[in-house]
Design an enzyme around this catalytic site. Structure first.
Site, mmCIF file in Angstrom:
data_model
loop_
_atom_site.group_PDB
_atom_site.id
_atom_site.type_symbol
_atom_site.label_atom_id
_atom_site.label_comp_id
_atom_site.label_asym_id
_atom_site.label_seq_id
_atom_site.Cartn_x
_atom_site.Cartn_y
_atom_site.Cartn_z
ATOM 1 N N ASP A 10 0.859 -1.191 0.000
ATOM 2 C CA ASP A 10 0.000 0.000 0.000
ATOM 3 C C ASP A 10 0.894 1.238 0.000
ATOM 4 O O ASP A 10 1.890 1.310 0.710
ATOM 5 C CB ASP A 10 -0.917 -0.001 1.230
ATOM 6 C CG ASP A 10 -2.066 0.989 1.078
ATOM 7 O OD1 ASP A 10 -3.213 0.546 0.941
ATOM 8 O OD2 ASP A 10 -1.794 2.217 1.088
ATOM 9 N N VAL A 55 -10.914 2.719 -3.895
ATOM 10 C CA VAL A 55 -10.509 2.223 -5.221
ATOM 11 C C VAL A 55 -11.487 1.111 -5.635
ATOM 12 O O VAL A 55 -11.586 0.084 -4.940
ATOM 13 C CB VAL A 55 -9.061 1.694 -5.193
ATOM 14 C CG1 VAL A 55 -8.673 1.167 -6.577
ATOM 15 C CG2 VAL A 55 -8.088 2.778 -4.748
ATOM 16 N N HIS A 105 -10.116 -5.552 -3.480
ATOM 17 C CA HIS A 105 -8.816 -5.714 -2.831
ATOM 18 C C HIS A 105 -9.003 -6.054 -1.368
ATOM 19 O O HIS A 105 -9.978 -5.665 -0.732
ATOM 20 C CB HIS A 105 -7.942 -4.464 -2.975
ATOM 21 C CG HIS A 105 -8.595 -3.195 -2.514
ATOM 22 N ND1 HIS A 105 -9.493 -2.502 -3.282
ATOM 23 C CD2 HIS A 105 -8.475 -2.490 -1.360
ATOM 24 C CE1 HIS A 105 -9.900 -1.426 -2.625
ATOM 25 N NE2 HIS A 105 -9.297 -1.401 -1.446
ATOM 26 N N HIS A 160 -6.931 -5.759 2.236
ATOM 27 C CA HIS A 160 -5.789 -5.190 2.953
ATOM 28 C C HIS A 160 -5.257 -6.259 3.910
ATOM 29 O O HIS A 160 -6.022 -6.837 4.685
ATOM 30 C CB HIS A 160 -6.221 -3.990 3.807
ATOM 31 C CG HIS A 160 -6.758 -2.830 3.042
ATOM 32 N ND1 HIS A 160 -6.032 -1.674 2.832
ATOM 33 C CD2 HIS A 160 -7.963 -2.617 2.437
ATOM 34 C CE1 HIS A 160 -6.762 -0.802 2.152
ATOM 35 N NE2 HIS A 160 -7.938 -1.362 1.899
HETATM 36 P P1 AMP Z 1 -9.851 1.344 0.068
HETATM 37 O O1 AMP Z 1 -10.343 2.484 0.902
HETATM 38 O O2 AMP Z 1 -10.072 0.007 0.712
HETATM 39 O O3 AMP Z 1 -10.378 1.424 -1.355
HETATM 40 O O4 AMP Z 1 -8.278 1.498 0.023
HETATM 41 C C1 AMP Z 1 -7.537 1.848 -1.096
HETATM 42 C C2 AMP Z 1 -6.071 1.762 -0.713
HETATM 43 O O5 AMP Z 1 -5.305 1.875 -1.884
HETATM 44 C C3 AMP Z 1 -5.590 2.852 0.250
HETATM 45 O O6 AMP Z 1 -5.059 2.227 1.416
HETATM 46 C C4 AMP Z 1 -4.512 3.593 -0.550
HETATM 47 O O7 AMP Z 1 -3.424 4.000 0.242
HETATM 48 C C5 AMP Z 1 -4.108 2.541 -1.564
HETATM 49 N N1 AMP Z 1 -3.541 3.045 -2.800
HETATM 50 C C6 AMP Z 1 -4.039 4.042 -3.579
HETATM 51 N N2 AMP Z 1 -3.248 4.203 -4.665
HETATM 52 C C7 AMP Z 1 -2.255 3.298 -4.580
HETATM 53 C C8 AMP Z 1 -1.130 2.967 -5.389
HETATM 54 N N3 AMP Z 1 -0.870 3.621 -6.519
HETATM 55 N N4 AMP Z 1 -0.314 1.970 -4.984
HETATM 56 C C9 AMP Z 1 -0.568 1.314 -3.821
HETATM 57 N N5 AMP Z 1 -1.611 1.571 -3.022
HETATM 58 C C10 AMP Z 1 -2.443 2.557 -3.383
#
Ligand code: AMP
Length: 127
Positions: A35, A106, A110, A112
């Protein structure tokens, strides 16, 4: 049900190699990477390569092979990063945010994988 997948989301771009990532594990149907804004010493995201919006979409429409691959990839990431709870690992928390209530940012499925410290309560108590 029918989820509309936005192929311009950031994880779709990572899967197409359009933006870089710090890869932890690659499998036939899944990718794990760090992340970009880690919330714990270990903070890895595991995603299926397929175009699924969230866990519900993935569970309903992914093939058995994709689901098995993803599930095993999560276990492998936990072991590789030292947060599998057995064998000396410190334990972990798995989180899949979805939709508005889950505050998903996003729109590509996914999970975490968080660990490396004691993470505290799952959520603050509702106020
Ligand atoms: P969510 O709220 O579960 O959609 O979390 C999205 C996660 O994606 C967040 O923890 C961000 O820090 C992470 N994130 C966003 N852009 C990137 C990236 N380019 N590479 C790695 N992680 C990312």
């Amino acid at each position: 049900m029918g989820y509309a997948y936005d192929d311009q989301n950031i994880f779709a771009k990572i899967l197409r190699g359009e933006i870089p990532n710090k890869t932890v594990l690659e499998t036939e149907h899944s990718l794990a990477f760090e992340d970009i804004q880690p919330l714990a010493p270990t903070h890895v995201l595991v995603i299926p390569r397929g175009a699924y919006v969230n866990y519900d979409h993935f569970a309903a429409e992914a093939s058995d092979a994709e689901i098995v691959d993803f599930t095993r990839a999560v276990g492998e990431v936990c072991r590789q990063t030292g947060v599998a709870p057995g064998g000396g690992g410190g334990g972990h928390r798995l989180i899949a945010n979805a939709g508005e209530a889950g505050v998903q940012e996003v729109p590509h499925m996914h999970l975490h994988v968080l660990g490396g410290r004691v993470l505290g309560r799952m959520l603050p108590k509702a106020g």
